[in-house]
Design a protein around this motif. Sequence first.
Motif, PDB file in Angstrom:
ATOM      1  N   LEU A  68       0.842  -1.193   0.000  1.00 12.04           N
ATOM      2  CA  LEU A  68       0.000   0.000   0.000  1.00 12.04           C
ATOM      3  C   LEU A  68       0.878   1.244   0.000  1.00 12.04           C
ATOM      4  O   LEU A  68       1.751   1.403   0.868  1.00 12.04           O
ATOM      5  N   TYR A  70       1.170   5.737  -1.164  1.00 13.01           N
ATOM      6  CA  TYR A  70       0.392   6.950  -1.417  1.00 13.01           C
ATOM      7  C   TYR A  70       1.259   8.038  -2.055  1.00 13.01           C
ATOM      8  O   TYR A  70       1.256   8.204  -3.265  1.00 13.01           O
ATOM      9  N   PHE A  98      -0.886  -1.081  -4.526  1.00 12.52           N
ATOM     10  CA  PHE A  98      -2.073  -0.233  -4.512  1.00 12.52           C
ATOM     11  C   PHE A  98      -1.633   1.215  -4.288  1.00 12.52           C
ATOM     12  O   PHE A  98      -1.129   1.566  -3.213  1.00 12.52           O
ATOM     13  N   ASP A 100      -2.695   4.910  -3.826  1.00 17.09           N
ATOM     14  CA  ASP A 100      -3.852   5.738  -3.499  1.00 17.09           C
ATOM     15  C   ASP A 100      -3.751   7.087  -4.212  1.00 17.09           C
ATOM     16  O   ASP A 100      -2.658   7.611  -4.432  1.00 17.09           O
ATOM     17  N   ARG A 149      -5.627   4.063  -8.073  1.00 13.09           N
ATOM     18  CA  ARG A 149      -6.977   4.501  -7.735  1.00 13.09           C
ATOM     19  C   ARG A 149      -7.316   5.826  -8.424  1.00 13.09           C
ATOM     20  O   ARG A 149      -6.437   6.666  -8.663  1.00 13.09           O
ATOM     21  N   GLN A 158      -7.744   1.464   1.545  1.00 10.89           N
ATOM     22  CA  GLN A 158      -6.573   0.763   1.033  1.00 10.89           C
ATOM     23  C   GLN A 158      -6.472  -0.643   1.630  1.00 10.89           C
ATOM     24  O   GLN A 158      -6.235  -1.624   0.928  1.00 10.89           O
ATOM     25  N   ALA A 162      -8.112  -4.192  -0.450  1.00  7.49           N
ATOM     26  CA  ALA A 162      -6.934  -4.766  -1.115  1.00  7.49           C
ATOM     27  C   ALA A 162      -7.072  -6.258  -1.370  1.00  7.49           C
ATOM     28  O   ALA A 162      -6.412  -6.785  -2.274  1.00  7.49           O
ATOM     29  N   GLU A 176       2.954  -1.673   4.279  1.00  7.55           N
ATOM     30  CA  GLU A 176       2.851  -0.243   3.991  1.00  7.55           C
ATOM     31  C   GLU A 176       4.205   0.257   3.497  1.00  7.55           C
ATOM     32  O   GLU A 176       5.254  -0.313   3.808  1.00  7.55           O
TER      33      GLU A 176
END
Length: 552
Positions: A68, A70, A98, A100, A149, A158, A162, A176
Amino acid sequence: MPVMVFHSKNASFHRVLVGLCATAFFLFCISLQTHLFWSADEVSVEEQEEQWIMSKEPPEFSFVVKLLTYDRLHSLIRCLDSLAAADYGDNEVKLHVFIDHFPNQDHSTSFKPPMLAQQVESKLKESHAILDYVHKFKWAHGAKEIHYRTQNAGLQGQWLEAWWPVTDHEFAFMVEDDMCLSPLYFKYLKKIIQTYYYDPSNYDPIVYGISLQRPRFVPGKHGNKLQVDDATRLFLYQLVGTWGQLLFPKPWREFRLWYDIHKSSNLKPVLEGMVTTGWYNRSGERIWTPWFIKFAYVKGYFNLYTHFSSENSLSASYRDKGVNTKKDAGPDSVLIGSSGIQGLNLWDMRPLNQLKRYDFCFHEVKQGMLVQNAHDIISIVPSFQENGTIVLVNALDFPEDAIRNWLCQFSKFGIRNYMILLDDHGLGKDLSQRGHPVMQLNSRSIEKNIHEISSDNISHITKDLTTAQAVMMVLQAHYNVWLTDISTIWLTNPFPRLHIGNHDMLGFAEATGEVFTGFLYIKGSQRVMTFWRNVCKGILHKGWTIQVPTKT
């Protein structure tokens, strides 16, 4: 000779089961005296899955890293490098990243001022740089997928969006972007899966995974300091981890459905006395951990944790500035290198039933506390903090919610020397797994022995006789009894102000407004046991009923 004494701070008495008072007083004055058989023609899909889990030879399983990220490219690069450098042997490991999105500004609903054009441009440049790096990143250990996203999901979205396990043999490792992993992390997790998921002697459905982060946090406001002995390498703790959490498929699916039902019903993940409730009150639906903590509490589920010396760990969080941190804090642990720790066998994993278990207050949870005879009482009493006296809580015929809420009182006041008298075997098993000592007597057997009474009274007398026999069982184990029941409410711990003196029996009741507390003290002496046998005989043969104090 000591006699039964009743003390009250108020003229009104609550009708509590702890009475046995009028009858007990009268009696005391006149007497001192299950081969397993497979019958199904077909086996369901669920049963087949369970057989696979419990088979001697574990099937092939899939392992996916859910990364995850960002807006921290430098953190992401460091994390990806550590993941790529780990030892995977010849195992296939999927990587799902992923990314964000920064929050889009909806001017009709947002209370924040809109971002300036140059701010939007900067955010887009930042996101596209992350996307470009992940797109070009070479992952040699399996398939790589990128999820970019279109809107900001936040930490809750998130995490929760997931993964949905497609089989019971797919495992997700949540990472993370400000984390680094030990080169040995995968080999260790593979061993964990083989030992505690596929080994039938170690499998327990209440274990939902393992966190590789160094354990330091206790969410219970009045909890113990998180401290385990040097010999402990693995233990069970209810708290979910966020820095390197391996999730088992079945519990995660169960959580997602539980979350969906509760959130759709506008229920909140609030637990009294928990730090995480304050987090939720401040951050709301931006965070997800209060939801899983409430789920694990309700279900009685546990997480595996590692414990290594000198702050060593298989994962480390660099705690870079981000959503939950205002400035860089540096790594929280020392990563274990590819050669492991000198003098320590990382792969030596003890049987699950030998691992210590801890609740959210880091109180040790003792299992196997189902009491059915006096010998069982003797075997579990050493786990109590106070010796000599047991608080027997009558919960017969009370609803489950009332029983669970009532037990919070004991946790709040730190009372550990108690037993719960139940007739619900499913609830009793669940509470005993959570470390609550539960006494269960065979009420059907007791009911068969009742005679010379009208059928209308069988239920009531069965309850009275079950209570009386439970008291007798504690006395036979040579312990004193404080008898109370679920109908009482405690504002404070009443025991420090109760004075027994030389009394063999002592009734106590007090009222504060509409709140009532009641007890009956029964001394564990030989002559009181003789008397109590007559109580049981009177209920059984003569239909005596238990008289209780009532409000006047």
